[in-house]
Design an enzyme around this catalytic site. Structure first.
Site, PDB file in Angstrom:
ATOM      1  N   GLU A   1       0.884  -1.336  -0.010  1.00  6.55           N
ATOM      2  CA  GLU A   1      -0.125  -0.029   0.195  1.00  6.55           C
ATOM      3  C   GLU A   1       0.817   1.199   0.078  1.00  6.55           C
ATOM      4  O   GLU A   1       0.518   2.133  -0.662  1.00  6.55           O
ATOM      5  CB  GLU A   1      -1.057   0.151   1.195  1.00  6.55           C
ATOM      6  CG  GLU A   1      -1.776  -1.060   1.225  1.00  6.55           C
ATOM      7  CD  GLU A   1      -2.766  -1.162   2.331  1.00  6.55           C
ATOM      8  OE1 GLU A   1      -4.085  -0.804   2.233  1.00  6.55           O
ATOM      9  OE2 GLU A   1      -2.023  -1.503   3.554  1.00  6.55           O
TER      10      GLU A   1
ATOM     11  N   TYR B   1     -12.088  27.830   3.054  1.00  6.03           N
ATOM     12  CA  TYR B   1     -11.913  26.528   2.866  1.00  6.03           C
ATOM     13  C   TYR B   1     -11.002  26.093   1.933  1.00  6.03           C
ATOM     14  O   TYR B   1     -10.918  24.936   1.852  1.00  6.03           O
ATOM     15  CB  TYR B   1     -13.388  26.179   2.202  1.00  6.03           C
ATOM     16  CG  TYR B   1     -13.905  26.902   1.004  1.00  6.03           C
ATOM     17  CD1 TYR B   1     -13.489  27.017  -0.212  1.00  6.03           C
ATOM     18  CD2 TYR B   1     -14.922  28.065   1.387  1.00  6.03           C
ATOM     19  CE1 TYR B   1     -13.884  27.843  -1.306  1.00  6.03           C
ATOM     20  CE2 TYR B   1     -15.573  28.598   0.201  1.00  6.03           C
ATOM     21  CZ  TYR B   1     -15.044  28.422  -1.123  1.00  6.03           C
ATOM     22  OH  TYR B   1     -15.643  29.177  -2.022  1.00  6.03           O
TER      23      TYR B   1
ATOM     24  N   LEU C   1      -5.717   4.913   9.211  1.00  2.00           N
ATOM     25  CA  LEU C   1      -6.768   6.136   8.668  1.00  2.00           C
ATOM     26  C   LEU C   1      -7.175   6.985  10.028  1.00  2.00           C
ATOM     27  O   LEU C   1      -7.370   8.177   9.942  1.00  2.00           O
ATOM     28  CB  LEU C   1      -8.051   5.775   7.973  1.00  2.00           C
ATOM     29  CG  LEU C   1      -7.792   5.138   6.731  1.00  2.00           C
ATOM     30  CD1 LEU C   1      -9.149   4.613   5.963  1.00  2.00           C
ATOM     31  CD2 LEU C   1      -7.113   5.865   5.712  1.00  2.00           C
ATOM     32  N   GLU C   2      -6.986   6.184  11.162  1.00  2.00           N
ATOM     33  CA  GLU C   2      -7.385   7.016  12.512  1.00  2.00           C
ATOM     34  C   GLU C   2      -6.492   8.315  12.615  1.00  2.00           C
ATOM     35  O   GLU C   2      -6.810   9.127  13.172  1.00  2.00           O
ATOM     36  CB  GLU C   2      -7.409   6.127  13.742  1.00  2.00           C
ATOM     37  CG  GLU C   2      -8.555   5.160  13.662  1.00  2.00           C
ATOM     38  CD  GLU C   2      -8.310   3.831  12.826  1.00  2.00           C
ATOM     39  OE1 GLU C   2      -9.085   2.897  12.908  1.00  2.00           O
ATOM     40  OE2 GLU C   2      -7.583   3.659  11.985  1.00  2.00           O
TER      41      GLU C   2
ATOM     42  N   LYS D   1     -11.289   5.007   2.063  1.00  2.00           N
ATOM     43  CA  LYS D   1     -10.035   4.424   1.221  1.00  2.00           C
ATOM     44  C   LYS D   1     -11.061   3.696   0.341  1.00  2.00           C
ATOM     45  O   LYS D   1     -11.981   2.481   0.707  1.00  2.00           O
ATOM     46  CB  LYS D   1      -9.323   3.242   2.055  1.00  2.00           C
ATOM     47  CG  LYS D   1      -8.341   2.371   1.179  1.00  2.00           C
ATOM     48  CD  LYS D   1      -7.584   1.567   1.809  1.00  2.00           C
ATOM     49  CE  LYS D   1      -6.234   2.258   2.435  1.00  2.00           C
ATOM     50  NZ  LYS D   1      -5.554   1.051   2.997  1.00  2.00           N
TER      51      LYS D   1
END
Length: 118
Positions: free
Chosen positions: A21, A53, A71-72, A98
């Site tokens: 990955e 933004y 991802l956390e 993902k």
């Protein structure tokens, strides 16, 4: 109180626990929602009276570019920066997805969502 949303930010990144990955990468989707007092901006029509933004999008892109196993961790970094760099933000919620994850199954996406307040 008001809400600003950045929906469906598309990013190519290299997160994941598997070595492959980190080499091949994957497509990701990020949704960011921030709460702030937008009263002044609604009257003044001035950028300095709101949450920019463009700055939020920059935070997302920069943090997604830093490889993480989980991802956390990516979510937490995005939240930390949004609250640290944009003083008007009182609360933020981010979801990182993902797309087409490399798991044994037909799954469109896996997502992690975190929220943080001042």
């Amino acid at each position: 109180m008001g809400i600003i949303r950045l929906n469906n930010i598309k990013v190519y990144a290299y997160h994941g626990c598997m070595r492959e990955e980190g080499m091949i990468g994957s497509d990701y989707r990020v949704d960011l929602k921030v709460w702030a007092d937008l009263t002044e901006a609604s009257v003044s029509d001035q950028l300095e009276d709101t949450v920019d933004y463009v700055h939020l999008n920059k935070i997302v892109k920069e943090e997604m570019a830093i490889r993480s196993k989980l991802l956390e961790e990516v979510c937490q970094r995005i939240l930390n920066r949004a609250l640290d760099e944009l003083s008007m933000v009182t609360k933020a919620k981010v979801e990182v997805s993902k797309l087409n994850p490399p798991i044994n199954g037909d799954v469109h996406a896996v997502s992690v969502e975190l929220t943080k307040k001042r």
